[in-house]
Design a protein around this motif. Structure first.
Motif, PDB file in Angstrom:
ATOM      1  N   THR A  20       0.044  -5.480  17.716  1.00 47.76           N
ATOM      2  CA  THR A  20      -1.164  -4.975  18.381  1.00 47.76           C
ATOM      3  C   THR A  20      -1.123  -3.457  18.569  1.00 47.76           C
ATOM      4  O   THR A  20      -2.082  -2.868  19.050  1.00 47.76           O
ATOM      5  CB  THR A  20      -1.338  -5.639  19.758  1.00 47.76           C
ATOM      6  N   SER A  21      -0.010  -2.847  18.197  1.00 50.17           N
ATOM      7  CA  SER A  21       0.129  -1.400  18.244  1.00 50.17           C
ATOM      8  C   SER A  21       0.887  -0.976  16.990  1.00 50.17           C
ATOM      9  O   SER A  21       2.016  -1.417  16.764  1.00 50.17           O
ATOM     10  CB  SER A  21       0.889  -0.957  19.497  1.00 50.17           C
ATOM     11  N   VAL A  22       0.253  -0.135  16.182  1.00 55.38           N
ATOM     12  CA  VAL A  22       0.849   0.272  14.904  1.00 55.38           C
ATOM     13  C   VAL A  22       0.832   1.791  14.795  1.00 55.38           C
ATOM     14  O   VAL A  22      -0.171   2.438  15.113  1.00 55.38           O
ATOM     15  CB  VAL A  22       0.096  -0.349  13.711  1.00 55.38           C
ATOM     16  N   ILE A  23       1.960   2.347  14.347  1.00 56.71           N
ATOM     17  CA  ILE A  23       2.077   3.778  14.107  1.00 56.71           C
ATOM     18  C   ILE A  23       2.309   3.969  12.615  1.00 56.71           C
ATOM     19  O   ILE A  23       3.302   3.461  12.076  1.00 56.71           O
ATOM     20  CB  ILE A  23       3.239   4.397  14.896  1.00 56.71           C
ATOM     21  N   VAL A  24       1.405   4.655  11.945  1.00 58.50           N
ATOM     22  CA  VAL A  24       1.542   4.920  10.512  1.00 58.50           C
ATOM     23  C   VAL A  24       1.887   6.392  10.346  1.00 58.50           C
ATOM     24  O   VAL A  24       1.101   7.271  10.698  1.00 58.50           O
ATOM     25  CB  VAL A  24       0.262   4.580   9.737  1.00 58.50           C
ATOM     26  N   GLU A  25       3.065   6.651   9.796  1.00 61.20           N
ATOM     27  CA  GLU A  25       3.538   8.035   9.665  1.00 61.20           C
ATOM     28  C   GLU A  25       3.232   8.625   8.293  1.00 61.20           C
ATOM     29  O   GLU A  25       3.285   7.941   7.277  1.00 61.20           O
ATOM     30  CB  GLU A  25       5.045   8.084   9.923  1.00 61.20           C
ATOM     31  N   ASP A  26       2.932   9.920   8.303  1.00 61.33           N
ATOM     32  CA  ASP A  26       2.704  10.706   7.079  1.00 61.33           C
ATOM     33  C   ASP A  26       1.561  10.133   6.245  1.00 61.33           C
ATOM     34  O   ASP A  26       1.741   9.742   5.088  1.00 61.33           O
ATOM     35  CB  ASP A  26       3.986  10.787   6.245  1.00 61.33           C
ATOM     36  N   MET A  27       0.379  10.135   6.809  1.00 59.13           N
ATOM     37  CA  MET A  27      -0.774   9.523   6.150  1.00 59.13           C
ATOM     38  C   MET A  27      -1.123  10.163   4.813  1.00 59.13           C
ATOM     39  O   MET A  27      -1.733   9.518   3.961  1.00 59.13           O
ATOM     40  CB  MET A  27      -1.986   9.566   7.074  1.00 59.13           C
ATOM     41  N   THR A  28      -0.724  11.397   4.597  1.00 56.77           N
ATOM     42  CA  THR A  28      -1.027  12.020   3.306  1.00 56.77           C
ATOM     43  C   THR A  28      -0.226  11.401   2.168  1.00 56.77           C
ATOM     44  O   THR A  28      -0.506  11.673   0.992  1.00 56.77           O
ATOM     45  CB  THR A  28      -0.753  13.534   3.340  1.00 56.77           C
ATOM     46  N   THR A  29       0.770  10.567   2.500  1.00 59.62           N
ATOM     47  CA  THR A  29       1.579   9.920   1.461  1.00 59.62           C
ATOM     48  C   THR A  29       1.131   8.482   1.195  1.00 59.62           C
ATOM     49  O   THR A  29       1.805   7.758   0.458  1.00 59.62           O
ATOM     50  CB  THR A  29       3.069   9.909   1.851  1.00 59.62           C
ATOM     51  N   LEU A  30       0.015   8.073   1.780  1.00 61.44           N
ATOM     52  CA  LEU A  30      -0.470   6.709   1.577  1.00 61.44           C
ATOM     53  C   LEU A  30      -0.763   6.482   0.095  1.00 61.44           C
ATOM     54  O   LEU A  30      -1.559   7.218  -0.506  1.00 61.44           O
ATOM     55  CB  LEU A  30      -1.740   6.482   2.402  1.00 61.44           C
ATOM     56  N   PRO A  31      -0.174   5.456  -0.535  1.00 61.95           N
ATOM     57  CA  PRO A  31      -0.451   5.205  -1.956  1.00 61.95           C
ATOM     58  C   PRO A  31      -1.904   4.800  -2.185  1.00 61.95           C
ATOM     59  O   PRO A  31      -2.526   4.159  -1.328  1.00 61.95           O
ATOM     60  CB  PRO A  31       0.505   4.041  -2.298  1.00 61.95           C
ATOM     61  N   LYS A  32      -2.430   5.164  -3.332  1.00 66.37           N
ATOM     62  CA  LYS A  32      -3.795   4.751  -3.672  1.00 66.37           C
ATOM     63  C   LYS A  32      -3.931   3.239  -3.636  1.00 66.37           C
ATOM     64  O   LYS A  32      -4.968   2.703  -3.215  1.00 66.37           O
ATOM     65  CB  LYS A  32      -4.165   5.266  -5.061  1.00 66.37           C
ATOM     66  N   THR A  33      -2.881   2.551  -4.067  1.00 65.43           N
ATOM     67  CA  THR A  33      -2.929   1.084  -4.116  1.00 65.43           C
ATOM     68  C   THR A  33      -2.923   0.447  -2.733  1.00 65.43           C
ATOM     69  O   THR A  33      -3.183  -0.750  -2.608  1.00 65.43           O
ATOM     70  CB  THR A  33      -1.727   0.546  -4.911  1.00 65.43           C
ATOM     71  N   ALA A  34      -2.624   1.240  -1.687  1.00 64.40           N
ATOM     72  CA  ALA A  34      -2.545   0.697  -0.334  1.00 64.40           C
ATOM     73  C   ALA A  34      -3.772   1.028   0.509  1.00 64.40           C
ATOM     74  O   ALA A  34      -3.826   0.668   1.683  1.00 64.40           O
ATOM     75  CB  ALA A  34      -1.294   1.227   0.359  1.00 64.40           C
ATOM     76  N   GLU A  35      -4.748   1.703  -0.063  1.00 61.89           N
ATOM     77  CA  GLU A  35      -5.908   2.116   0.728  1.00 61.89           C
ATOM     78  C   GLU A  35      -6.691   0.919   1.267  1.00 61.89           C
ATOM     79  O   GLU A  35      -7.145   0.939   2.418  1.00 61.89           O
ATOM     80  CB  GLU A  35      -6.802   3.028  -0.101  1.00 61.89           C
ATOM     81  N   GLU A  36      -6.847  -0.110   0.466  1.00 60.25           N
ATOM     82  CA  GLU A  36      -7.558  -1.308   0.932  1.00 60.25           C
ATOM     83  C   GLU A  36      -6.799  -1.957   2.091  1.00 60.25           C
ATOM     84  O   GLU A  36      -7.395  -2.383   3.089  1.00 60.25           O
ATOM     85  CB  GLU A  36      -7.711  -2.299  -0.218  1.00 60.25           C
TER      86      GLU A  36
END
Length: 219
Positions: free
Chosen positions: A84-100
């Motif tokens: 219920t609480s999520v921290i996503v680090e370094d969003m500029t490194t998000l893979p294109k395949t993970a955007e969905e």
């Protein structure tokens, strides 16, 4: 407000809330991390330079909220969580395949009343996201920023970086360095590392005289 210290260096850096140094440069970000109930849609982007303390604050928030920390680069197309609480680090490194998957995570937390904290070194409008629905939601996120370090934070950072190397210089060295190096977290790390290497190579003490020699050579 407690005297606490912030940055992302991996070796020997204490990560508890009592080790985060709060100054004018990061006070707003620190306050926001401690008040998730004030976040619009319960999501927040924590922005700052490399080494500014984003990972440290993320860990503080994870401990307080019982949240999970997920590096953006590791998110896969089938990523799911029941947290219920999520921290996503370094969003500029998000893979294109993970955007969905990130889009579904955002909606899942919004629909369940969860919290989403994201860290980045750039504003959401500059993230390389191709999925329009995800891009629009990220750009609508509230942003809090850790500014370039002021004198207090830069001094504390230098002292902490020395302490991580089991080095305890005299305060005069820090006073000498602060106005003479670039006002950035990376510059603080660089000068501490250079002084350590020079002292070992030359068999000298780490002091103002050695710092002056190094900085004079830069000129």
């Amino acid at each position: 407000m407690p005297n606490q210290l912030s940055f992302d260096w991996p070796t020997g850096v204490a990560l508890g809330p009592d080790d985060f140094f709060v100054s004018q440069a990061n006070a707003q970000a620190y306050a926001m991390i401690n008040a998730p109930e004030t976040w619009p849609d319960r999501k927040l982007v924590l922005m700052g330079q490399s080494g500014a303390g984003k990972s440290h604050l993320a860990r503080i928030f994870a401990e307080q909220s019982g949240g999970v920390i997920v590096p953006a680069a590791t998110i896969t197309p089938d990523f799911k969580t029941e947290a219920t609480s999520v921290i996503v680090e370094d969003m500029t490194t998000l893979p294109k395949t993970a955007e969905e998957a990130m889009f579904h995570l955002h909606n899942y937390l919004r629909n369940t009343g969860g919290t989403l904290l994201m860290t980045a070194d750039a504003a959401p409008s500059r993230w390389p996201i191709s999925l329009p629905d995800l891009a629009s939601r990220m750009q609508a996120s509230n942003v809090t920023q850790i500014d370039s370090p002021d004198d207090a934070l830069l001094s504390a950072l230098i002292m902490k970086l020395f302490a991580d190397r089991q080095i305890m210089p005299k305060p005069a060295l820090v006073t000498y360095l602060v106005p003479r190096i670039e006002r950035s977290f990376a510059a603080a790390a660089e000068i501490v590392a250079r002084l350590d290497r020079a002292a070992l190579a030359q068999g000298r003490k780490i002091n103002t005289k050695l710092a002056r020699a190094l900085l004079d050579n830069d000129g």
